[in-house]
Motif scaffolding. Sequence first.
Motif, PDB file in Angstrom:
ATOM      1  N   MET A   1      43.243  52.997  32.079  1.00 49.84           N
ATOM      2  CA  MET A   1      42.741  51.734  32.615  1.00 49.84           C
ATOM      3  C   MET A   1      41.165  52.230  32.640  1.00 49.84           C
ATOM      4  SD  MET A   1      43.090  48.439  34.846  1.00 49.84           S
ATOM      5  CE  MET A   1      43.214  49.246  36.502  1.00 49.84           C
ATOM      6  N   LEU A   2      40.273  51.830  32.161  1.00 49.30           N
ATOM      7  CA  LEU A   2      39.035  52.624  32.614  1.00 49.30           C
ATOM      8  C   LEU A   2      38.461  51.920  34.110  1.00 49.30           C
ATOM      9  CD1 LEU A   2      37.088  51.973  29.485  1.00 49.30           C
ATOM     10  CD2 LEU A   2      37.716  54.339  30.243  1.00 49.30           C
ATOM     11  N   THR A   3      38.108  52.927  35.122  1.00 48.90           N
ATOM     12  CA  THR A   3      37.473  52.219  36.405  1.00 48.90           C
ATOM     13  C   THR A   3      36.103  53.171  36.636  1.00 48.90           C
ATOM     14  OG1 THR A   3      39.781  53.022  36.734  1.00 48.90           O
ATOM     15  CG2 THR A   3      38.458  52.610  38.452  1.00 48.90           C
ATOM     16  N   PRO A   4      35.514  51.512  37.010  1.00 50.55           N
ATOM     17  CA  PRO A   4      34.469  51.888  36.694  1.00 50.55           C
ATOM     18  C   PRO A   4      33.577  52.575  37.790  1.00 50.55           C
ATOM     19  CG  PRO A   4      34.002  49.539  37.607  1.00 50.55           C
ATOM     20  CD  PRO A   4      35.954  50.027  36.569  1.00 50.55           C
ATOM     21  N   VAL A   5      32.516  53.417  38.140  1.00 55.16           N
ATOM     22  CA  VAL A   5      32.350  53.547  39.241  1.00 55.16           C
ATOM     23  C   VAL A   5      31.149  54.026  39.350  1.00 55.16           C
ATOM     24  CG1 VAL A   5      34.421  55.069  39.726  1.00 55.16           C
ATOM     25  CG2 VAL A   5      32.359  56.443  38.153  1.00 55.16           C
ATOM     26  N   ALA A   6      30.214  53.895  40.766  1.00 51.86           N
ATOM     27  CA  ALA A   6      28.784  54.061  41.508  1.00 51.86           C
ATOM     28  C   ALA A   6      28.604  55.702  41.277  1.00 51.86           C
ATOM     29  CB  ALA A   6      28.837  53.531  42.469  1.00 51.86           C
ATOM     30  N   ILE A   7      27.275  55.477  40.765  1.00 50.53           N
ATOM     31  CA  ILE A   7      26.610  57.500  40.458  1.00 50.53           C
ATOM     32  C   ILE A   7      27.159  58.167  41.573  1.00 50.53           C
ATOM     33  CG2 ILE A   7      25.425  57.035  38.323  1.00 50.53           C
ATOM     34  CD1 ILE A   7      22.735  56.829  40.548  1.00 50.53           C
ATOM     35  N   ASP A   8      27.108  57.324  42.721  1.00 48.68           N
ATOM     36  CA  ASP A   8      27.560  58.831  44.084  1.00 48.68           C
ATOM     37  C   ASP A   8      28.509  58.922  44.585  1.00 48.68           C
ATOM     38  OD1 ASP A   8      27.319  55.965  44.689  1.00 48.68           O
ATOM     39  OD2 ASP A   8      26.372  56.182  46.395  1.00 48.68           O
ATOM     40  N   ASP A   9      29.377  57.978  43.517  1.00 45.56           N
ATOM     41  CA  ASP A   9      30.896  58.376  44.365  1.00 45.56           C
ATOM     42  C   ASP A   9      31.580  60.143  44.127  1.00 45.56           C
ATOM     43  OD1 ASP A   9      33.669  58.227  44.104  1.00 45.56           O
ATOM     44  OD2 ASP A   9      33.785  56.260  43.205  1.00 45.56           O
ATOM     45  N   PRO A  10      31.483  59.950  44.970  1.00 43.70           N
ATOM     46  CA  PRO A  10      32.134  61.666  45.283  1.00 43.70           C
ATOM     47  C   PRO A  10      32.998  62.191  43.888  1.00 43.70           C
ATOM     48  CG  PRO A  10      32.671  60.790  47.093  1.00 43.70           C
ATOM     49  CD  PRO A  10      32.306  59.673  46.669  1.00 43.70           C
ATOM     50  N   LEU A  11      33.632  61.224  43.202  1.00 47.47           N
ATOM     51  CA  LEU A  11      35.045  61.756  41.889  1.00 47.47           C
ATOM     52  C   LEU A  11      34.223  62.497  41.058  1.00 47.47           C
ATOM     53  CD1 LEU A  11      37.694  61.043  41.385  1.00 47.47           C
ATOM     54  CD2 LEU A  11      36.466  58.870  40.077  1.00 47.47           C
ATOM     55  N   LEU A  12      32.784  62.170  40.921  1.00 50.68           N
ATOM     56  CA  LEU A  12      32.148  63.089  39.496  1.00 50.68           C
ATOM     57  C   LEU A  12      31.726  63.891  40.526  1.00 50.68           C
ATOM     58  CD1 LEU A  12      29.463  59.272  39.325  1.00 50.68           C
ATOM     59  CD2 LEU A  12      31.491  59.592  37.694  1.00 50.68           C
ATOM     60  N   SER A  32      21.053  52.556  36.795  1.00 58.55           N
ATOM     61  CA  SER A  32      22.169  51.882  37.343  1.00 58.55           C
ATOM     62  C   SER A  32      23.238  51.480  35.981  1.00 58.55           C
ATOM     63  CB  SER A  32      21.676  50.800  37.449  1.00 58.55           C
ATOM     64  OG  SER A  32      21.634  49.256  36.180  1.00 58.55           O
ATOM     65  N   ALA A  33      22.958  52.649  35.034  1.00 60.55           N
ATOM     66  CA  ALA A  33      23.764  52.448  33.940  1.00 60.55           C
ATOM     67  C   ALA A  33      25.626  52.412  34.072  1.00 60.55           C
ATOM     68  CB  ALA A  33      23.097  53.514  32.495  1.00 60.55           C
ATOM     69  N   PRO A  34      26.215  51.407  33.813  1.00 61.24           N
ATOM     70  CA  PRO A  34      28.247  51.882  34.485  1.00 61.24           C
ATOM     71  C   PRO A  34      28.354  53.095  33.458  1.00 61.24           C
ATOM     72  CG  PRO A  34      27.201  49.705  32.750  1.00 61.24           C
ATOM     73  CD  PRO A  34      25.953  50.128  32.702  1.00 61.24           C
ATOM     74  N   ILE A  35      29.063  53.698  34.852  1.00 65.40           N
ATOM     75  CA  ILE A  35      29.716  54.838  34.216  1.00 65.40           C
ATOM     76  C   ILE A  35      31.345  54.852  35.276  1.00 65.40           C
ATOM     77  CG2 ILE A  35      30.488  57.238  34.921  1.00 65.40           C
ATOM     78  CD1 ILE A  35      27.671  57.645  35.561  1.00 65.40           C
ATOM     79  N   HIS A  36      32.527  54.714  33.498  1.00 62.08           N
ATOM     80  CA  HIS A  36      33.693  54.303  33.869  1.00 62.08           C
ATOM     81  C   HIS A  36      34.124  55.806  33.663  1.00 62.08           C
ATOM     82  CE1 HIS A  36      31.472  50.735  32.930  1.00 62.08           C
ATOM     83  NE2 HIS A  36      33.447  49.916  33.314  1.00 62.08           N
ATOM     84  N   CYS A  37      35.610  55.954  34.267  1.00 63.03           N
ATOM     85  CA  CYS A  37      36.617  56.847  34.185  1.00 63.03           C
ATOM     86  C   CYS A  37      37.602  56.637  33.790  1.00 63.03           C
ATOM     87  CB  CYS A  37      36.209  57.787  35.916  1.00 63.03           C
ATOM     88  SG  CYS A  37      35.183  58.671  36.125  1.00 63.03           S
ATOM     89  N   LEU A  38      38.987  57.099  32.798  1.00 61.77           N
ATOM     90  CA  LEU A  38      40.043  57.234  32.457  1.00 61.77           C
ATOM     91  C   LEU A  38      40.444  59.092  32.992  1.00 61.77           C
ATOM     92  CD1 LEU A  38      41.948  55.879  30.997  1.00 61.77           C
ATOM     93  CD2 LEU A  38      40.989  57.590  28.935  1.00 61.77           C
ATOM     94  N   ASP A  39      41.468  57.952  34.257  1.00 69.94           N
ATOM     95  CA  ASP A  39      43.218  59.035  34.393  1.00 69.94           C
ATOM     96  C   ASP A  39      43.113  60.309  33.360  1.00 69.94           C
ATOM     97  OD1 ASP A  39      41.420  58.405  37.021  1.00 69.94           O
ATOM     98  OD2 ASP A  39      43.583  57.498  37.544  1.00 69.94           O
ATOM     99  N   ASP A  46      42.525  69.110  30.252  1.00 69.68           N
ATOM    100  CA  ASP A  46      40.305  68.675  30.758  1.00 69.68           C
ATOM    101  C   ASP A  46      40.100  68.613  32.015  1.00 69.68           C
ATOM    102  OD1 ASP A  46      40.246  69.923  28.413  1.00 69.68           O
ATOM    103  OD2 ASP A  46      40.724  67.810  27.330  1.00 69.68           O
ATOM    104  N   GLY A  47      41.320  68.341  32.788  1.00 67.53           N
ATOM    105  CA  GLY A  47      41.369  67.712  33.914  1.00 67.53           C
ATOM    106  C   GLY A  47      42.204  66.571  34.513  1.00 67.53           C
ATOM    107  N   ALA A  48      42.168  65.877  35.553  1.00 68.97           N
ATOM    108  CA  ALA A  48      42.214  64.884  36.099  1.00 68.97           C
ATOM    109  C   ALA A  48      41.495  63.534  35.393  1.00 68.97           C
ATOM    110  CB  ALA A  48      41.566  64.825  38.148  1.00 68.97           C
ATOM    111  N   ARG A  49      40.552  63.592  35.534  1.00 64.81           N
ATOM    112  CA  ARG A  49      39.722  62.109  34.885  1.00 64.81           C
ATOM    113  C   ARG A  49      38.404  62.515  33.597  1.00 64.81           C
ATOM    114  NH1 ARG A  49      38.994  63.975  39.396  1.00 64.81           N
ATOM    115  NH2 ARG A  49      40.828  61.614  39.663  1.00 64.81           N
ATOM    116  N   THR A  50      38.090  61.777  32.634  1.00 66.77           N
ATOM    117  CA  THR A  50      36.945  61.627  32.161  1.00 66.77           C
ATOM    118  C   THR A  50      36.385  60.455  32.258  1.00 66.77           C
ATOM    119  OG1 THR A  50      38.121  63.064  30.337  1.00 66.77           O
ATOM    120  CG2 THR A  50      36.292  61.797  29.664  1.00 66.77           C
TER     121      THR A  50
END
Length: 88
Positions: A1-12, A32-39, A46-50
């Motif tokens: 599932m794609l999860t939206p994240v804020a541009i200042d989210d430490p996850l990024l 303010s363009a949406p960024i979405h991550c996939l676990d 390639d890591g934990a998420r894209t």
Amino acid sequence: MLTPVAIDDPLLRREDTFVSAAARVVMADAKSAPIHCLDLPENHPDGARTCLTQGEWQAVFDRIAQQESADLRDRQIARSQWNATPYR
């Protein structure tokens, strides 16, 4: 599932997160363009998420749909050729 994240989210900024070049531009410009991550699956090379922009994810989904359509077409062609072959 794609999860939206804020541009200042430490996850990024985590080392195990892949962030596309386009998403990095969005982050750098504080757009303010949406960024979405996939676990990704556990122990994925390639890591934990894209994380990609919404437009990039749409391009991925469009490419998948196009490939599925081409695969179906190829199977139908092969089936019709097989059925048209006279029995030996």
